[in-house]
Scaffold this active site. Sequence first.
Site, PDB file in Angstrom:
ATOM      1  N   GLY A 103       0.832  -1.196   0.000  1.00 15.87           N
ATOM      2  CA  GLY A 103       0.000   0.000   0.000  1.00 15.87           C
ATOM      3  C   GLY A 103       0.864   1.243   0.000  1.00 15.87           C
ATOM      4  O   GLY A 103       1.668   1.454   0.918  1.00 15.87           O
ATOM      5  N   ALA A 104       0.727   2.071  -1.033  1.00 15.67           N
ATOM      6  CA  ALA A 104       1.528   3.293  -1.149  1.00 15.67           C
ATOM      7  C   ALA A 104       0.643   4.526  -1.018  1.00 15.67           C
ATOM      8  O   ALA A 104       0.792   5.497  -1.745  1.00 15.67           O
ATOM      9  CB  ALA A 104       2.286   3.312  -2.470  1.00 15.67           C
ATOM     10  N   GLY A 105      -0.297   4.448  -0.063  1.00 15.29           N
ATOM     11  CA  GLY A 105      -1.069   5.631   0.292  1.00 15.29           C
ATOM     12  C   GLY A 105      -0.274   6.463   1.281  1.00 15.29           C
ATOM     13  O   GLY A 105       0.956   6.376   1.352  1.00 15.29           O
ATOM     14  N   ILE A 107      -0.036   6.404   4.723  1.00 12.41           N
ATOM     15  CA  ILE A 107       0.695   5.669   5.754  1.00 12.41           C
ATOM     16  C   ILE A 107       1.866   4.906   5.143  1.00 12.41           C
ATOM     17  O   ILE A 107       2.985   4.931   5.663  1.00 12.41           O
ATOM     18  CB  ILE A 107      -0.236   4.711   6.514  1.00 12.41           C
ATOM     19  CG1 ILE A 107      -1.313   5.501   7.279  1.00 12.41           C
ATOM     20  CG2 ILE A 107       0.547   3.830   7.482  1.00 12.41           C
ATOM     21  CD1 ILE A 107      -2.393   4.634   7.904  1.00 12.41           C
ATOM     22  N   GLU A 126       2.079  -1.274  -4.602  1.00 16.21           N
ATOM     23  CA  GLU A 126       0.780  -0.598  -4.672  1.00 16.21           C
ATOM     24  C   GLU A 126      -0.078  -1.201  -5.779  1.00 16.21           C
ATOM     25  O   GLU A 126       0.384  -1.398  -6.903  1.00 16.21           O
ATOM     26  CB  GLU A 126       0.985   0.900  -4.912  1.00 16.21           C
ATOM     27  CG  GLU A 126      -0.252   1.698  -5.271  1.00 16.21           C
ATOM     28  CD  GLU A 126      -1.337   1.627  -4.199  1.00 16.21           C
ATOM     29  OE1 GLU A 126      -2.503   1.407  -4.581  1.00 16.21           O
ATOM     30  OE2 GLU A 126      -1.015   1.781  -3.000  1.00 16.21           O
ATOM     31  N   GLY A 193      -4.520   1.506   4.690  1.00 16.16           N
ATOM     32  CA  GLY A 193      -5.445   2.501   5.224  1.00 16.16           C
ATOM     33  C   GLY A 193      -6.059   2.050   6.538  1.00 16.16           C
ATOM     34  O   GLY A 193      -5.582   1.108   7.180  1.00 16.16           O
ATOM     35  N   MET A 239     -10.236  10.650   7.822  1.00 21.38           N
ATOM     36  CA  MET A 239      -9.553  10.100   8.990  1.00 21.38           C
ATOM     37  C   MET A 239      -8.271  10.850   9.317  1.00 21.38           C
ATOM     38  O   MET A 239      -7.162  10.378   9.082  1.00 21.38           O
ATOM     39  CB  MET A 239      -9.308   8.613   8.784  1.00 21.38           C
ATOM     40  CG  MET A 239     -10.587   7.812   8.749  1.00 21.38           C
ATOM     41  SD  MET A 239     -10.292   6.051   8.774  1.00 21.38           S
ATOM     42  CE  MET A 239     -11.985   5.433   8.746  1.00 21.38           C
ATOM     43  N   HIS A 242      -6.878  16.223  13.225  1.00 20.44           N
ATOM     44  CA  HIS A 242      -7.395  17.589  13.337  1.00 20.44           C
ATOM     45  C   HIS A 242      -8.838  17.680  12.863  1.00 20.44           C
ATOM     46  O   HIS A 242      -9.617  18.475  13.393  1.00 20.44           O
ATOM     47  CB  HIS A 242      -6.508  18.588  12.592  1.00 20.44           C
ATOM     48  CG  HIS A 242      -6.077  18.153  11.231  1.00 20.44           C
ATOM     49  ND1 HIS A 242      -5.110  17.217  11.011  1.00 20.44           N
ATOM     50  CD2 HIS A 242      -6.478  18.554   9.995  1.00 20.44           C
ATOM     51  CE1 HIS A 242      -4.932  17.050   9.719  1.00 20.44           C
ATOM     52  NE2 HIS A 242      -5.755  17.852   9.069  1.00 20.44           N
ATOM     53  N   HIS A 362      11.664  38.310   3.432  1.00 21.88           N
ATOM     54  CA  HIS A 362      12.789  37.708   2.719  1.00 21.88           C
ATOM     55  C   HIS A 362      13.987  37.620   3.660  1.00 21.88           C
ATOM     56  O   HIS A 362      14.261  38.564   4.397  1.00 21.88           O
ATOM     57  CB  HIS A 362      13.160  38.570   1.505  1.00 21.88           C
ATOM     58  CG  HIS A 362      14.383  38.088   0.793  1.00 21.88           C
ATOM     59  ND1 HIS A 362      14.357  37.014  -0.074  1.00 21.88           N
ATOM     60  CD2 HIS A 362      15.681  38.522   0.855  1.00 21.88           C
ATOM     61  CE1 HIS A 362      15.579  36.815  -0.542  1.00 21.88           C
ATOM     62  NE2 HIS A 362      16.407  37.717  -0.002  1.00 21.88           N
TER      63      HIS A 362
END
Length: 375
Positions: A103-105, A107, A126, A193, A239, A242, A362
Amino acid sequence: NTSYTINYEKIKQRKEEIVRNQVKNIEFTIRKMGIDYIEGVATIVDVNTVEVNGEKHKANKIIIATGSRPKVIPFEGYNEPFIKTSKDLLELDTFPKNMVIIGAGVIGCEMASIFNQLGSEVTLVEFQPDILPALDKDIKKRARNLFKRQGINIVTGAKVVKATSNGDKKVVSYESKGQIKEIETDYVLIAAGRVPYFGGLDLDKLGVNYDKDGIHVNQFCQTNVESIYAIGDVNGQNMLAHKATYDGYQAIAHIQNKKRNIRFDLVTSVVFTFPVIATVGKSEDELEKDTYYTTKALFKSNAKAQCLDETDGFVKCIFDNDDILIGAHIIGAHAADLIHELTVSMNARLSKAALKDIIHAHPTISEVVAEAFKE
């Protein structure tokens, strides 16, 4: 070429210390506010009664905030002891030399970045054709290039079919383009996920509507049962910690008959990789052709980024045809902080003309944002 060694045990201890301090601070705040704090396993007896440790507590309103748990993808051997979740992985006693992440989401990419920086040989596998599939197309293209440059192995359009172990030898098999390929590894992380966790509550008995994606709520985080609210991951909307906090603000305001103007369509999302990725609002994939235009500014021309030697990345802004900012996507140094200027601007519906006249100090990284407004 400074040589260094990784003290994995010290990293773990520091992580656990920070978590303990955060928990203590929250408990202190709760008690300071005069809120009754009870530790135990809670059940909702009826729509106005909660039971904890055998004691019943009456309430006019009840808020469910039971969170989420890692999603597990079943495949042959998925319950082998070397298969881990993200929580397990941060509690390992032995530092992994090799790791496969399924899984390359968000997380998966965060964990890949962390352990790659610590010296592990990491392979991301993935199923989708791209990493970070939910993000802006330019962001995920740039992220993939940067991750590969850092030494992370990336395999997309692939499906893990089996994990086996024979003594110290652990092997993951995956299917890609009709072929079965194998990788030797120390650990496998399933990073597919998260899914809502209902805390063992009997929602059917209470008459609360829900499905596998979460408890159904309205714009006030209120369920179909008037006295019961559901906030955070358990409602499955977005999910993020915040977002859960502001769900709580929204629910409490509704209970108190007060009004809040929280823009839940403008929830900032951050991916804590190297470099950091941050987004808010619309992406190009969500918009119809000819209804928007984009601007972009690169970190490599920014003086402060050059001083920090962190010149990879860009700020991308999306404006509608009325010149109103409706989306922002950043990959680069301090992206997690920079994104909030853009979030405030979107909340205020500031035009491009107004934005480009705002003075930025700057030399600062924030000047990249200013350049994106001027383009």
